[in-house]
Design a protein around this motif. Sequence first.
Motif, PDB file in Angstrom:
ATOM      1  N   PHE A 199       3.116   2.890  -0.906  1.00 15.31           N
ATOM      2  CA  PHE A 199       1.975   3.044  -1.814  1.00 15.31           C
ATOM      3  C   PHE A 199       1.366   4.421  -1.650  1.00 15.31           C
ATOM      4  O   PHE A 199       1.188   4.916  -0.534  1.00 15.31           O
ATOM      5  N   ILE A 200       1.070   5.067  -2.796  1.00 12.86           N
ATOM      6  CA  ILE A 200       0.301   6.308  -2.817  1.00 12.86           C
ATOM      7  C   ILE A 200      -0.958   6.058  -3.645  1.00 12.86           C
ATOM      8  O   ILE A 200      -0.874   5.587  -4.784  1.00 12.86           O
ATOM      9  N   ASN A 201      -2.103   6.368  -3.079  1.00 13.80           N
ATOM     10  CA  ASN A 201      -3.359   6.171  -3.806  1.00 13.80           C
ATOM     11  C   ASN A 201      -3.483   7.213  -4.909  1.00 13.80           C
ATOM     12  O   ASN A 201      -3.726   8.388  -4.650  1.00 13.80           O
ATOM     13  N   CYS A 202      -3.331   6.774  -6.138  1.00 21.17           N
ATOM     14  CA  CYS A 202      -3.396   7.668  -7.298  1.00 21.17           C
ATOM     15  C   CYS A 202      -4.568   7.345  -8.215  1.00 21.17           C
ATOM     16  O   CYS A 202      -4.735   8.005  -9.248  1.00 21.17           O
ATOM     17  N   ALA A 203      -5.369   6.328  -7.868  1.00 21.75           N
ATOM     18  CA  ALA A 203      -6.391   5.851  -8.812  1.00 21.75           C
ATOM     19  C   ALA A 203      -7.792   5.762  -8.241  1.00 21.75           C
ATOM     20  O   ALA A 203      -8.744   5.603  -9.010  1.00 21.75           O
ATOM     21  N   ALA A 204      -7.941   5.857  -6.919  1.00 18.76           N
ATOM     22  CA  ALA A 204      -9.241   5.612  -6.307  1.00 18.76           C
ATOM     23  C   ALA A 204      -9.691   6.819  -5.502  1.00 18.76           C
ATOM     24  O   ALA A 204      -9.439   6.909  -4.301  1.00 18.76           O
ATOM     25  N   PRO A 205     -10.355   7.792  -6.148  1.00 19.03           N
ATOM     26  CA  PRO A 205     -10.797   8.998  -5.432  1.00 19.03           C
ATOM     27  C   PRO A 205     -11.639   8.659  -4.216  1.00 19.03           C
ATOM     28  O   PRO A 205     -12.416   7.694  -4.254  1.00 19.03           O
ATOM     29  N   PRO A 206     -11.475   9.441  -3.112  1.00 21.29           N
ATOM     30  CA  PRO A 206     -10.702  10.686  -3.003  1.00 21.29           C
ATOM     31  C   PRO A 206      -9.199  10.421  -2.878  1.00 21.29           C
ATOM     32  O   PRO A 206      -8.787   9.534  -2.132  1.00 21.29           O
ATOM     33  N   LEU A 207      -8.403  11.219  -3.611  1.00 20.48           N
ATOM     34  CA  LEU A 207      -6.959  11.057  -3.627  1.00 20.48           C
ATOM     35  C   LEU A 207      -6.307  12.058  -2.676  1.00 20.48           C
ATOM     36  O   LEU A 207      -6.878  13.106  -2.379  1.00 20.48           O
ATOM     37  N   PRO A 208      -5.101  11.760  -2.216  1.00 20.58           N
ATOM     38  CA  PRO A 208      -4.381  12.758  -1.421  1.00 20.58           C
ATOM     39  C   PRO A 208      -4.046  13.971  -2.267  1.00 20.58           C
ATOM     40  O   PRO A 208      -3.978  13.895  -3.500  1.00 20.58           O
ATOM     41  N   THR A 209      -3.828  15.091  -1.628  1.00 24.81           N
ATOM     42  CA  THR A 209      -3.494  16.318  -2.346  1.00 24.81           C
ATOM     43  C   THR A 209      -2.017  16.331  -2.717  1.00 24.81           C
ATOM     44  O   THR A 209      -1.196  15.592  -2.163  1.00 24.81           O
ATOM     45  N   PHE A 210      -1.674  17.215  -3.663  1.00 27.21           N
ATOM     46  CA  PHE A 210      -0.272  17.351  -4.045  1.00 27.21           C
ATOM     47  C   PHE A 210       0.549  17.907  -2.882  1.00 27.21           C
ATOM     48  O   PHE A 210       1.714  17.519  -2.696  1.00 27.21           O
ATOM     49  N   LYS A 211      -0.044  18.788  -2.097  1.00 26.83           N
ATOM     50  CA  LYS A 211       0.684  19.315  -0.940  1.00 26.83           C
ATOM     51  C   LYS A 211       0.982  18.203   0.054  1.00 26.83           C
ATOM     52  O   LYS A 211       2.102  18.122   0.601  1.00 26.83           O
ATOM     53  N   ASN A 262      -5.037  -3.850  -8.039  1.00 24.66           N
ATOM     54  CA  ASN A 262      -4.489  -5.199  -7.988  1.00 24.66           C
ATOM     55  C   ASN A 262      -4.079  -5.590  -6.573  1.00 24.66           C
ATOM     56  O   ASN A 262      -4.097  -6.765  -6.224  1.00 24.66           O
ATOM     57  N   GLY A 263      -3.690  -4.598  -5.764  1.00 26.74           N
ATOM     58  CA  GLY A 263      -3.289  -4.870  -4.394  1.00 26.74           C
ATOM     59  C   GLY A 263      -4.087  -4.081  -3.381  1.00 26.74           C
ATOM     60  O   GLY A 263      -4.223  -4.496  -2.222  1.00 26.74           O
ATOM     61  N   PHE A 264      -4.601  -2.927  -3.786  1.00 22.55           N
ATOM     62  CA  PHE A 264      -5.389  -2.061  -2.906  1.00 22.55           C
ATOM     63  C   PHE A 264      -6.762  -1.836  -3.518  1.00 22.55           C
ATOM     64  O   PHE A 264      -6.882  -1.569  -4.717  1.00 22.55           O
ATOM     65  N   PHE A 265      -7.791  -1.939  -2.659  1.00 22.56           N
ATOM     66  CA  PHE A 265      -9.168  -1.878  -3.132  1.00 22.56           C
ATOM     67  C   PHE A 265     -10.005  -0.994  -2.215  1.00 22.56           C
ATOM     68  O   PHE A 265      -9.581  -0.595  -1.131  1.00 22.56           O
ATOM     69  N   TYR A 266     -11.228  -0.727  -2.677  1.00 28.91           N
ATOM     70  CA  TYR A 266     -12.112   0.174  -1.952  1.00 28.91           C
ATOM     71  C   TYR A 266     -12.692  -0.432  -0.667  1.00 28.91           C
ATOM     72  O   TYR A 266     -13.408   0.247   0.055  1.00 28.91           O
ATOM     73  N   ASP A 267     -12.396  -1.700  -0.375  1.00 28.45           N
ATOM     74  CA  ASP A 267     -12.844  -2.187   0.936  1.00 28.45           C
ATOM     75  C   ASP A 267     -12.145  -1.404   2.037  1.00 28.45           C
ATOM     76  O   ASP A 267     -12.757  -1.045   3.041  1.00 28.45           O
ATOM     77  N   VAL A 268     -10.863  -1.112   1.856  1.00 29.67           N
ATOM     78  CA  VAL A 268     -10.114  -0.185   2.705  1.00 29.67           C
ATOM     79  C   VAL A 268      -9.070   0.448   1.799  1.00 29.67           C
ATOM     80  O   VAL A 268      -8.166  -0.240   1.339  1.00 29.67           O
ATOM     81  N   MET A 269      -9.176   1.752   1.538  1.00 30.00           N
ATOM     82  CA  MET A 269      -8.262   2.420   0.607  1.00 30.00           C
ATOM     83  C   MET A 269      -7.511   3.530   1.333  1.00 30.00           C
ATOM     84  O   MET A 269      -8.014   4.641   1.499  1.00 30.00           O
ATOM     85  N   PRO A 270      -6.273   3.257   1.791  1.00 31.82           N
ATOM     86  CA  PRO A 270      -5.482   4.300   2.444  1.00 31.82           C
ATOM     87  C   PRO A 270      -4.934   5.290   1.423  1.00 31.82           C
ATOM     88  O   PRO A 270      -4.781   4.969   0.237  1.00 31.82           O
ATOM     89  N   SER A 271      -4.633   6.490   1.884  1.00 30.69           N
ATOM     90  CA  SER A 271      -3.946   7.447   1.020  1.00 30.69           C
ATOM     91  C   SER A 271      -2.489   7.052   0.835  1.00 30.69           C
ATOM     92  O   SER A 271      -1.944   7.126  -0.270  1.00 30.69           O
ATOM     93  N   PHE A 272      -1.861   6.621   1.947  1.00 33.71           N
ATOM     94  CA  PHE A 272      -0.452   6.234   1.933  1.00 33.71           C
ATOM     95  C   PHE A 272      -0.297   4.965   2.765  1.00 33.71           C
ATOM     96  O   PHE A 272      -0.933   4.826   3.804  1.00 33.71           O
ATOM     97  N   CYS A 273       0.578   4.071   2.332  1.00 33.54           N
ATOM     98  CA  CYS A 273       0.801   2.833   3.080  1.00 33.54           C
ATOM     99  C   CYS A 273       2.254   2.396   2.914  1.00 33.54           C
ATOM    100  O   CYS A 273       2.758   2.315   1.785  1.00 33.54           O
ATOM    101  N   VAL A 274       2.908   2.116   4.033  1.00 32.09           N
ATOM    102  CA  VAL A 274       4.277   1.597   4.021  1.00 32.09           C
ATOM    103  C   VAL A 274       4.218   0.074   4.079  1.00 32.09           C
ATOM    104  O   VAL A 274       3.535  -0.500   4.938  1.00 32.09           O
TER     105      VAL A 274
END
Length: 316
Positions: free
Chosen positions: A137-149, A55-67
């Motif tokens: 924002f943490i990318n939890c839905a659009a693989p590749p996702l950040p790791t748990f570590k 809804n706010g983040f898309f695959y045109d540019v998908m960061p792992s984390f965003c402030v």
Amino acid sequence: MPLAVLSASHTPLMKDGVTTDDVRVAVKRGFRELAEYAEQFKPDLVIQFAPDHFNGFFYDVMPSFCVGINASSVGDWGTSTGTLPVTSIEAQQLSEFLVEDGFDIAVSYRMQVDHGFVQIWEEMFGDFSRYPVIPIFINCAAPPLPTFKRARLLGEAVGRWAAATGKRVLFSASGGLSHDPPTPNIATAPDEVKERLIDGRNPTEEMRHAREQRVLAAGARAYAGEPGILPVDADWDATFIQQLQSGNLSQLDAMTTKEVREKAGRGGPEVLAWVAAFAALSVDGEYTADLIYYEAIQGWIAGMAMMFAQSKKPRA
């Protein structure tokens, strides 16, 4: 100054999804209790980790984390639209701190957030403007996702920054737990769906309604026990909650998002937000984490959990 965590599941089906009246009453009671915990803590600032659902983040540019330096709510699933009370100067300071700490963090001066950020606050207080906030924002839905570590390390870095502010900071996480909403995979989706995943901003009311109807139908099938999506897994959720309560968060580093999606559903990786929030609190030492509410609500496609955690360190 004191640090704490407030975490809760969200679900787009909370309003119109299928469940019993007893469950609805219990969920409302849980959110009221969670609100009381927040009010007693009296935060000067909330730092919220949460996902997005295309809804706010898309695959045109998908960061792992965003402030979010500034942010607004898109108003999906009956949530309100409007500007979040972001403390922009502190958000910028946090982003600079994270870069210096080794995170190539993205920033947004026009972040759009959905129910994944605002729903829990509206359930607790009637609106999402109760406290000043920095949204992460943490990318939890659009693989590749950040790791748990990586989510844990991000949380620890945010915690170090928060501890140095001298403020009462409440870390918040929204998402999870186990749930398997009918989220499309860009690798296998038809062309029109791929386009929505790449750049689906500002959908028409008809498009949003059709999308919501698909999710509502999936919830009804889940409530009836029909195949198609993974059922909410109460055992998986219980194990994850116990891991958070143990305080030994590094044990979660070995989890992979692929494994979580296979066991806890396509929405399961939203627990990355919980890991980050509890890791932020952990920089203050040992903590106690109370489970306020849990229920595997199949018709809402949600392992609904609510937790509040505080440092054990005595305060003057």
